[in-house]
Design an enzyme around this catalytic site. Sequence first.
Site, PDB file in Angstrom:
ATOM      1  N   LYS A 115       0.806  -1.219   0.000  1.00  0.00           N
ATOM      2  CA  LYS A 115       0.000   0.000   0.000  1.00  0.00           C
ATOM      3  C   LYS A 115       0.841   1.273   0.000  1.00  0.00           C
ATOM      4  O   LYS A 115       0.359   2.327  -0.416  1.00  0.00           O
ATOM      5  CB  LYS A 115      -0.969   0.013   1.191  1.00  0.00           C
ATOM      6  N   LYS A 196      -4.334 -11.050  -6.339  1.00  0.00           N
ATOM      7  CA  LYS A 196      -5.501 -11.185  -5.466  1.00  0.00           C
ATOM      8  C   LYS A 196      -6.618 -10.230  -5.915  1.00  0.00           C
ATOM      9  O   LYS A 196      -6.347  -9.109  -6.326  1.00  0.00           O
ATOM     10  CB  LYS A 196      -5.032 -10.806  -4.052  1.00  0.00           C
ATOM     11  N   LYS A 199     -10.250  -4.693  -3.391  1.00  0.00           N
ATOM     12  CA  LYS A 199     -11.023  -3.463  -3.526  1.00  0.00           C
ATOM     13  C   LYS A 199     -10.188  -2.338  -4.143  1.00  0.00           C
ATOM     14  O   LYS A 199     -10.720  -1.444  -4.779  1.00  0.00           O
ATOM     15  CB  LYS A 199     -11.480  -2.990  -2.140  1.00  0.00           C
TER      16      LYS A 199
HETATM   17  P1  ADP Z   1      -9.462  -5.735   0.237  1.00  0.00           P
HETATM   18  O1  ADP Z   1      -8.147  -6.459   0.295  1.00  0.00           O
HETATM   19  O2  ADP Z   1     -10.258  -6.100  -0.945  1.00  0.00           O
HETATM   20  O3  ADP Z   1      -9.328  -4.268   0.455  1.00  0.00           O
HETATM   21  P2  ADP Z   1     -10.233  -6.043   3.034  1.00  0.00           P
HETATM   22  O4  ADP Z   1      -8.836  -5.757   3.407  1.00  0.00           O
HETATM   23  O5  ADP Z   1     -11.250  -5.068   3.484  1.00  0.00           O
HETATM   24  O6  ADP Z   1     -10.319  -6.280   1.468  1.00  0.00           O
HETATM   25  O7  ADP Z   1     -10.623  -7.486   3.553  1.00  0.00           O
HETATM   26  C1  ADP Z   1     -11.745  -7.883   4.282  1.00  0.00           C
HETATM   27  C2  ADP Z   1     -11.641  -9.391   4.527  1.00  0.00           C
HETATM   28  O8  ADP Z   1     -11.684 -10.081   3.271  1.00  0.00           O
HETATM   29  C3  ADP Z   1     -10.314  -9.827   5.181  1.00  0.00           C
HETATM   30  O9  ADP Z   1     -10.538 -10.891   6.073  1.00  0.00           O
HETATM   31  C4  ADP Z   1      -9.477 -10.276   4.012  1.00  0.00           C
HETATM   32  O10 ADP Z   1      -8.483 -11.192   4.369  1.00  0.00           O
HETATM   33  C5  ADP Z   1     -10.533 -10.917   3.126  1.00  0.00           C
HETATM   34  N1  ADP Z   1     -10.127 -10.862   1.703  1.00  0.00           N
HETATM   35  C6  ADP Z   1      -9.789  -9.760   0.996  1.00  0.00           C
HETATM   36  N2  ADP Z   1      -9.491 -10.074  -0.274  1.00  0.00           N
HETATM   37  C7  ADP Z   1      -9.666 -11.419  -0.389  1.00  0.00           C
HETATM   38  C8  ADP Z   1      -9.516 -12.351  -1.471  1.00  0.00           C
HETATM   39  N3  ADP Z   1      -9.160 -11.948  -2.687  1.00  0.00           N
HETATM   40  N4  ADP Z   1      -9.762 -13.659  -1.227  1.00  0.00           N
HETATM   41  C9  ADP Z   1     -10.149 -14.087   0.009  1.00  0.00           C
HETATM   42  N5  ADP Z   1     -10.296 -13.257   1.070  1.00  0.00           N
HETATM   43  C10 ADP Z   1     -10.064 -11.942   0.890  1.00  0.00           C
END
Ligand code: ADP
Length: 328
Positions: A115, A196, A199
Site C-alpha cells: 500500500k 488477489k 477493492k
Molecule cells: P481488500 O483487500 O479487498 O481491500 P479487506 O482488506 O477489506 O479487502 O478485507 C476484508 C476481509 O476479506 C479480510 O478478512 C481479508 O483477508 C478478506 N479478503 C480480501 N481479499 C480477499 C480475497 N481476494 N480472497 C479471500 N479473502 C479476501
Amino acid sequence: MTKPILVSGIQPSGRLHIGNYLGALKNFVELQNSGKYQCYFFIADLHSLTESYTPEEKHKQILELTADFVAAGLDPKKSVIFLQSQIPAHSELAWILSTITPTGELRRMTQYKDKSDNEKDSANTGLLTYPILMAADIILYDAKFVPVGEDQVQHLELTRTLARKFNSRFGEIFIEPQPILTETPRIMSLKNPEKKMSKSDPSSCVFLDDSPEDIRAKFKSATTDSGNEIKFDKAKPGISNLLKIFSAVSGESIKESEKMFAGSTYSNFKGAVAESIVAHFTDFRKRKSTLLARPKTLTNLLSSGSKKASLRANRKIKEIKNRVGLTV
Ligand code: ADP
Ligand code: TRP
C-alpha cells in the site's frame, strides 16, 4: 463451559467483493450459526481512515457495510455487531502496544509494503501502524479465533508476537489468537489470476451487489488459460480460480465440479459460474436494499452492539492499564 471468543472486522472502504465474501463474510455467518463461539464482528472504521475518503463517503460506507453484514446473515441476536470507533479502548490499547512494537516489524508487513509502494515517505503513519490497531482489536476481547482471508495471516502473527511480549513483560493477560481460514482464503482477480482480487483494484472485482448483467459480463471477459479442459491445475490459474469460486458457492467439491463441466467449453463454464453467483446473491441484494432504506435501524443496531462490546472492552483496558502501572 464458556464458549471461546471469536472476533473479526472488515474495513468500510468500498463495496464488498466475492473475495471478501468467500474469504471472510460467508465464514463469519457459518461460524456464528455453528453456535460454538461467542462472536464479535465489527466495522473497522478507524482502519479505513488510512485510505482516501470524504466524510460523507465514510458515513455511507459504514452504513453500507452494516447492511452487508446483516444481509449476508449476521444476526445481532446471535453476534455482537459493533463500530470500532465507538469503543475508545481499541485506540488506547493500540497506543500502549505501539510502545512495545519494533518499527522494523511494521515495515516488513506485506500489506504495508504494497500500500505504501508508490507513496514512499508520504504514506501516512496509520498505514504503518495499522497492524498494531488490529492486534488491539483482537486481544482486547480475549479472542481465541479470528476468521480472515490469507492476506491477514501475517498481521495475526504480529498480534501473537505482541500478546506474548506483553505477557512476558507484565504477566499473563492476553490470549494468543489463531486465524480461521476458509477453503478459499485467496480469491484471485478475474482479469489477472496471478493477483488477489482486491477493492483497491475495482476492475478485478465482482461485487456482491453488482447487477446480474454486470456479473455475467465480468465472468464472460474473465482471463482463462490455454487449452480447453476444465481442470484444477497450477498451470491453469484462471480456470482453477473459477472452479474454486463455483465450488464455494455451489457447495460441490472441486472434483465434483470438474466432473460436472467435463467436455464443456470455457465459455459455457464461465456462463455457469456467473449464473451461480447471480443466483447466490439475489436475496442478498434484496435484503441489502431494504436495510439501506432504513438507516436509523442500522445506526441503532451498531450503537446497541457497541454498548455490549464496551462492557468487555472497558473491563479489559482497566486491567491492562493496571498492569502497566497507569493507576493513581
Ligand atoms: P481488500 O483487500 O479487498 O481491500 P479487506 O482488506 O477489506 O479487502 O478485507 C476484508 C476481509 O476479506 C479480510 O478478512 C481479508 O483477508 C478478506 N479478503 C480480501 N481479499 C480477499 C480475497 N481476494 N480472497 C479471500 N479473502 C479476501
Ligand atoms: N485488517 C483487516 C482487513 O484489512 C480488517 C481488520 C481490522 C481486522 N481489525 C481486525 C480483521 C481484527 C480481523 C480482526 O481486512
